[in-house]
Design a protein around this motif. Sequence first.
Motif, PDB file in Angstrom:
ATOM      1  N   SER A  75       0.839  -1.213   0.000  1.00 12.88           N
ATOM      2  CA  SER A  75       0.000   0.000   0.000  1.00 12.88           C
ATOM      3  C   SER A  75       0.868   1.255   0.000  1.00 12.88           C
ATOM      4  O   SER A  75       0.373   2.369  -0.139  1.00 12.88           O
ATOM      5  CB  SER A  75      -0.893   0.010   1.245  1.00 12.88           C
ATOM      6  N   GLY A  76       2.179   1.047   0.214  1.00 15.54           N
ATOM      7  CA  GLY A  76       3.074   2.189   0.346  1.00 15.54           C
ATOM      8  C   GLY A  76       3.259   2.582   1.809  1.00 15.54           C
ATOM      9  O   GLY A  76       4.031   3.469   2.124  1.00 15.54           O
ATOM     10  N   GLY A  77       2.513   1.917   2.684  1.00 10.46           N
ATOM     11  CA  GLY A  77       2.610   2.224   4.114  1.00 10.46           C
ATOM     12  C   GLY A  77       1.976   3.559   4.437  1.00 10.46           C
ATOM     13  O   GLY A  77       1.149   4.068   3.660  1.00 10.46           O
ATOM     14  N   LEU A  78       2.368   4.155   5.548  1.00  9.01           N
ATOM     15  CA  LEU A  78       1.714   5.387   6.013  1.00  9.01           C
ATOM     16  C   LEU A  78       1.859   6.539   5.021  1.00  9.01           C
ATOM     17  O   LEU A  78       0.970   7.377   4.895  1.00  9.01           O
ATOM     18  CB  LEU A  78       2.263   5.786   7.380  1.00  9.01           C
ATOM     19  N   ILE A  79       2.990   6.593   4.329  1.00  8.78           N
ATOM     20  CA  ILE A  79       3.165   7.676   3.349  1.00  8.78           C
ATOM     21  C   ILE A  79       2.263   7.405   2.138  1.00  8.78           C
ATOM     22  O   ILE A  79       1.716   8.329   1.544  1.00  8.78           O
ATOM     23  CB  ILE A  79       4.651   7.857   2.976  1.00  8.78           C
ATOM     24  N   GLY A  80       2.092   6.137   1.827  1.00  7.79           N
ATOM     25  CA  GLY A  80       1.043   5.748   0.889  1.00  7.79           C
ATOM     26  C   GLY A  80       1.353   5.931  -0.579  1.00  7.79           C
ATOM     27  O   GLY A  80       2.293   6.619  -0.956  1.00  7.79           O
ATOM     28  N   LYS A  81       0.564   5.261  -1.380  1.00  4.50           N
ATOM     29  CA  LYS A  81       0.704   5.366  -2.831  1.00  4.50           C
ATOM     30  C   LYS A  81      -0.430   6.182  -3.427  1.00  4.50           C
ATOM     31  O   LYS A  81      -0.473   6.418  -4.621  1.00  4.50           O
ATOM     32  CB  LYS A  81       0.674   3.968  -3.457  1.00  4.50           C
ATOM     33  N   GLN A  82      -1.391   6.574  -2.608  1.00  5.41           N
ATOM     34  CA  GLN A  82      -2.566   7.318  -3.060  1.00  5.41           C
ATOM     35  C   GLN A  82      -3.235   6.621  -4.242  1.00  5.41           C
ATOM     36  O   GLN A  82      -3.745   5.528  -4.074  1.00  5.41           O
ATOM     37  CB  GLN A  82      -2.179   8.760  -3.350  1.00  5.41           C
TER      38      GLN A  82
END
Length: 172
Positions: A75-82
């Motif tokens: 998912s990209g983790g907390l920084i995320g992949k949006q």
Amino acid sequence: MNQKTYAEVIVKLAKQWKVPVERVDKSKLKNYQLLNAVSQGSEHDSELLIFTLKPKKTKAKAATAVVGKGLCYDSGGLIGKQDHMKSMKEDMAGSASVLATVLNLVKGGYDVKQTTYFLLPLAENMMGQNAMRADDLYTTGDGKQVEIAHTDAEGRLVLADAICYAKRILKT
Ligand SMILES: [Zn+2]
């Protein structure tokens, strides 16, 4: 498929192919903080599975290791992949390639020139209350300290600790 169900599938396949596989016990992975950190936001812990193929004819002392990462979801983790998250179940392709290599060696009846370890580190990079954060510090299996700069750079964490583990078994 998450790292737990994937590990179960691998164990099942190993039985079918009659190849021994080790699903490394969690107690042996305690010092591999990078591998563990990646799954901190997931419901399940990270996994490490190891196939070992030994040469039938030669008695070479050297050994080698092959590593393929298995990010069941990134998912990209907390920084995320949006909006770039679609297809991130495919981040386990490296481990699938290693798995297919083992299958082809076994099914094809090929011999290896030296003892070969095939390591499949499995994890899931999810958002969650316990997920790793940017600025977190973790220690590798061989004692180096790593600072998380971006939570979406999890593949190298998983690979680094799998390589540390490979180094350890290659020494024995
Ligand atoms: Zn990533």
